[in-house]
Write a protein that holds these residues in place. Sequence first.
Motif, mmCIF file in Angstrom:
data_model
loop_
_atom_site.group_PDB
_atom_site.id
_atom_site.type_symbol
_atom_site.label_atom_id
_atom_site.label_comp_id
_atom_site.label_asym_id
_atom_site.label_seq_id
_atom_site.Cartn_x
_atom_site.Cartn_y
_atom_site.Cartn_z
ATOM 1 N N THR A 513 0.813 -1.219 0.000
ATOM 2 C CA THR A 513 0.000 0.000 0.000
ATOM 3 C C THR A 513 0.849 1.273 0.000
ATOM 4 O O THR A 513 0.298 2.375 0.016
ATOM 5 N N VAL A 514 2.158 1.125 0.005
ATOM 6 C CA VAL A 514 3.021 2.310 0.185
ATOM 7 C C VAL A 514 3.614 2.775 -1.146
ATOM 8 O O VAL A 514 4.056 1.964 -1.957
ATOM 9 N N PHE A 515 3.620 4.104 -1.350
ATOM 10 C CA PHE A 515 4.196 4.706 -2.564
ATOM 11 C C PHE A 515 5.505 5.430 -2.224
ATOM 12 O O PHE A 515 5.869 5.575 -1.058
ATOM 13 N N VAL A 516 6.142 5.960 -3.280
ATOM 14 C CA VAL A 516 7.325 6.806 -3.111
ATOM 15 C C VAL A 516 6.967 7.967 -2.173
ATOM 16 O O VAL A 516 5.933 8.609 -2.348
ATOM 17 N N LYS A 517 7.804 8.192 -1.197
ATOM 18 C CA LYS A 517 7.543 9.284 -0.249
ATOM 19 C C LYS A 517 7.759 10.631 -0.932
ATOM 20 O O LYS A 517 8.671 10.785 -1.742
ATOM 21 N N ASP A 518 6.961 11.586 -0.539
ATOM 22 C CA ASP A 518 7.082 12.964 -1.030
ATOM 23 C C ASP A 518 7.144 13.039 -2.561
ATOM 24 O O ASP A 518 7.940 13.778 -3.140
ATOM 25 N N ALA A 519 6.304 12.238 -3.220
ATOM 26 C CA ALA A 519 6.254 12.283 -4.691
ATOM 27 C C ALA A 519 5.783 13.664 -5.136
ATOM 28 O O ALA A 519 4.874 14.235 -4.545
ATOM 29 N N ARG A 520 6.395 14.206 -6.202
ATOM 30 C CA ARG A 520 6.092 15.579 -6.632
ATOM 31 C C ARG A 520 5.106 15.560 -7.808
ATOM 32 O O ARG A 520 5.442 15.884 -8.950
ATOM 33 N N TYR A 521 3.889 15.160 -7.496
ATOM 34 C CA TYR A 521 2.849 15.041 -8.534
ATOM 35 C C TYR A 521 2.631 16.341 -9.313
ATOM 36 O O TYR A 521 2.254 16.327 -10.474
ATOM 37 N N GLU A 522 2.853 17.471 -8.660
ATOM 38 C CA GLU A 522 2.568 18.750 -9.324
ATOM 39 C C GLU A 522 3.429 18.944 -10.567
ATOM 40 O O GLU A 522 3.059 19.657 -11.498
ATOM 41 N N LYS A 523 4.576 18.245 -10.590
ATOM 42 C CA LYS A 523 5.466 18.403 -11.747
ATOM 43 C C LYS A 523 4.885 17.722 -12.990
ATOM 44 O O LYS A 523 5.267 18.025 -14.109
ATOM 45 N N MET A 524 3.971 16.776 -12.769
ATOM 46 C CA MET A 524 3.314 16.148 -13.932
ATOM 47 C C MET A 524 2.534 17.197 -14.707
ATOM 48 O O MET A 524 2.522 17.214 -15.929
ATOM 49 N N MET A 525 1.855 18.073 -13.983
ATOM 50 C CA MET A 525 1.072 19.122 -14.662
ATOM 51 C C MET A 525 2.016 20.125 -15.322
ATOM 52 O O MET A 525 1.784 20.578 -16.451
ATOM 53 N N GLU A 526 3.104 20.443 -14.639
ATOM 54 C CA GLU A 526 4.071 21.404 -15.206
ATOM 55 C C GLU A 526 4.682 20.843 -16.490
ATOM 56 O O GLU A 526 4.971 21.578 -17.427
ATOM 57 N N ALA A 527 4.847 19.527 -16.547
ATOM 58 C CA ALA A 527 5.473 18.900 -17.721
ATOM 59 C C ALA A 527 4.703 19.212 -19.003
ATOM 60 O O ALA A 527 5.261 19.192 -20.095
ATOM 61 N N PHE A 528 3.409 19.482 -18.866
ATOM 62 C CA PHE A 528 2.586 19.720 -20.068
ATOM 63 C C PHE A 528 2.138 21.169 -20.188
ATOM 64 O O PHE A 528 1.252 21.494 -20.966
ATOM 65 N N GLY A 529 2.732 22.031 -19.379
ATOM 66 C CA GLY A 529 2.445 23.465 -19.515
ATOM 67 C C GLY A 529 1.415 23.998 -18.538
ATOM 68 O O GLY A 529 1.078 25.177 -18.570
ATOM 69 N N GLY A 530 0.902 23.147 -17.645
ATOM 70 C CA GLY A 530 -0.055 23.621 -16.643
ATOM 71 C C GLY A 530 0.663 24.146 -15.403
ATOM 72 O O GLY A 530 1.893 24.212 -15.357
ATOM 73 N N VAL A 531 -0.134 24.486 -14.401
ATOM 74 C CA VAL A 531 0.419 25.063 -13.174
ATOM 75 C C VAL A 531 0.547 23.968 -12.113
ATOM 76 O O VAL A 531 -0.415 23.246 -11.843
ATOM 77 N N GLY A 532 1.703 23.854 -11.513
ATOM 78 C CA GLY A 532 1.910 22.913 -10.410
ATOM 79 C C GLY A 532 2.067 23.667 -9.110
ATOM 80 O O GLY A 532 2.743 24.705 -9.069
ATOM 81 N N VAL A 533 1.440 23.175 -8.043
ATOM 82 C CA VAL A 533 1.556 23.833 -6.736
ATOM 83 C C VAL A 533 1.878 22.770 -5.692
ATOM 84 O O VAL A 533 1.224 21.713 -5.659
ATOM 85 N N TYR A 534 2.873 23.039 -4.874
ATOM 86 C CA TYR A 534 3.218 22.154 -3.767
ATOM 87 C C TYR A 534 2.705 22.817 -2.507
ATOM 88 O O TYR A 534 3.146 23.923 -2.168
#
Length: 583
Positions: A513-534
């Motif tokens: 049930t455990v994922f990578v700690k502190d994954a930076r999902y917001e960068k996925m949106m930035e990768a395509f030109g959207g806005v990422g917020v942490y």
Amino acid sequence: MSAVLSPVSSAATEAPPMIDGFHLLINALKLNGIDTIYGLPGIPITDLTRMAQAEGMRVISFRHEQNAGNAAAIAGFINGKPGVCLTVSAPGFLNGLTALANATTNCFPMILISGSSEREIVDLQQGDYEEMDQLAVAKPLCKAAFRVLNAEDIGVGIARAIRAAVSGRPGGVYLDLPGKLFAQTIDAAAGAASLIKVVDPAPRQIPAPEAIDRALKLLKSAKRPLILLGKGAAYARADVDIRTLVERTGIPYLSMSMAKGLLPDTHEQSASAARSYVLPEADVVLLIGARLNWLLAHGKGKTWGGKDHKNWGGQKFIQVDISPTEMDSNVRIDAPVVGDIGSCVSALLARIDGNWSKPPAEWLNAVAERKNKNVAKMAETLAKDPKPMNFQSALNVVRDIVKANPDAMLVNEGANALDFTRSIVDMYKPRKRLDVGTWGVMGIGMGFAVAAAVETGQPVIAIEGDSAFGFSGMEVETICRYNLPVCVVILNNNGVYRGTDKNLGGGKDVAPTVFVKDARYEKMMEAFGGVGVYATTPAELRRGMEEAVRSRRPTLINAIIDETAGTESGRITSLNPAARKKS
Ligand code: ADP
Ligand code: TPW
């Protein structure tokens, strides 16, 4: 592309104009007011997507068919007419099938159109490209399934698919179109004449007068009545009559998840904050467009005041539903009212005037007392500001943003992320809350968000568990590509349910049930030109959401939640078949 112009003109001067299967299909859809296709191109439907766009249809192209299918399904719920998903053969079809089955389960009208390989080869199992007997596979998973072999039958095929999807209990329909069909040409005039504009696709179904009598007699006899509104009531678009029924009778009501906002959650008759009190205490329950399935503990057991899960609490039920076989499916229905909700509610209302006696004050006061106590307790919890954030402190922000933007669409999936959002975030208008529905399925998030934005033009707020988001996360590219006003908020606690489990074998792998700690999902949106917020604080989350709604730019906010927050499976821990039930 000249060979596929509509209608196909013949080189010979005297030959009559012809039309091909591609254009017959496009024209049949347009004739019936279907102007958007959600899909993913490939053999044999690539040209169909191009031509549909050329003919003025909106074609929303996804990264995975399941998300296109979910988009089509929820477009069906939002509009009350079938949403269309278009896929390629075998694997594309199968990818779309989960959404079709989910649409059927949830009573959403949807048509999955899949191209298929050569019938002659498929039926002899000679190993065609993407070979599969798709019609046979689809049949048990949807409300109806059809195949069209001849171009002159495309009009009938679309008409049958539309009627099957929206009439009676709505659901998913499969339409199988073998590749060869698209290039078939027929005389253009005959083709036009073969198309059908479906008249009255979802005919009203008027309830029997004696069913109304029976229901009203029972409702009048109640000492502790309760109304339960389900997503069928939201789908029915009888908003004004339903509100009038609730207000004229003065009966407390509960909204199922996707019926939230049918009346504003802040309505004084809403008993949501006293749910665990009113279900076992009510003596007569009027169900409107809600099934007594697992979400309502099958109408029995402790939830309803029964001794154990097999025991009924003694309530009497009035059930308004379009499906006659829904009656008595779990417990006895004393007063079935079979018909479409609009007709049923208006027939009930015609007999409920200003002289209707309100429920006994004793009942209303008892409900109000429980409700006020729980609302005060919730307010106290929401006022806390723990570090790191927990579900409540993050969702307190979402609650404010939705209150300030009541027209925004809210998409919601996860376990704790779902349960907390449902109970904390009030909805103010009908059909604004879209979620995991009857199956509690993960993966609806980005497909629903895309369709919500495309179909309504309103800002969309998607509240996602970090696991839930992963099922459709690649569609952030789709959101950016079409520049949709979607703000995804990931309530990130590093795993499925939470991020704290240990590997019971003691090896190097983390727990399942455990994922990578502190994954930076917001960068996925930035990768395509959207806005990422942490965002690590409610203030950062608030700023990010306010800006997203204001700017309408695709935004992903990675909201960091305490990884110990939440419980296994959220509020349905008890459904885990295990020696190891957690709190
Ligand atoms: P919830 O999950 O919100 O409790 P369900 O999906 O279990 O709701 O139930 C929805 C019910 O509404 C289904 O039984 C379906 O047959 C019914 N329904 C859907 N549309 C209509 C309509 N227009 N008129 C009457 N019943 C409807
Ligand atoms: C298609 C099982 C139910 S909820 C969930 C899973 C995997 C994710 C919970 O974690 P998340 O939320 O999203 O991080 P939270 O707030 O509790 O931390 N596959 C499908 N559907 C379901 N329902 C599952 C698996 C499940």
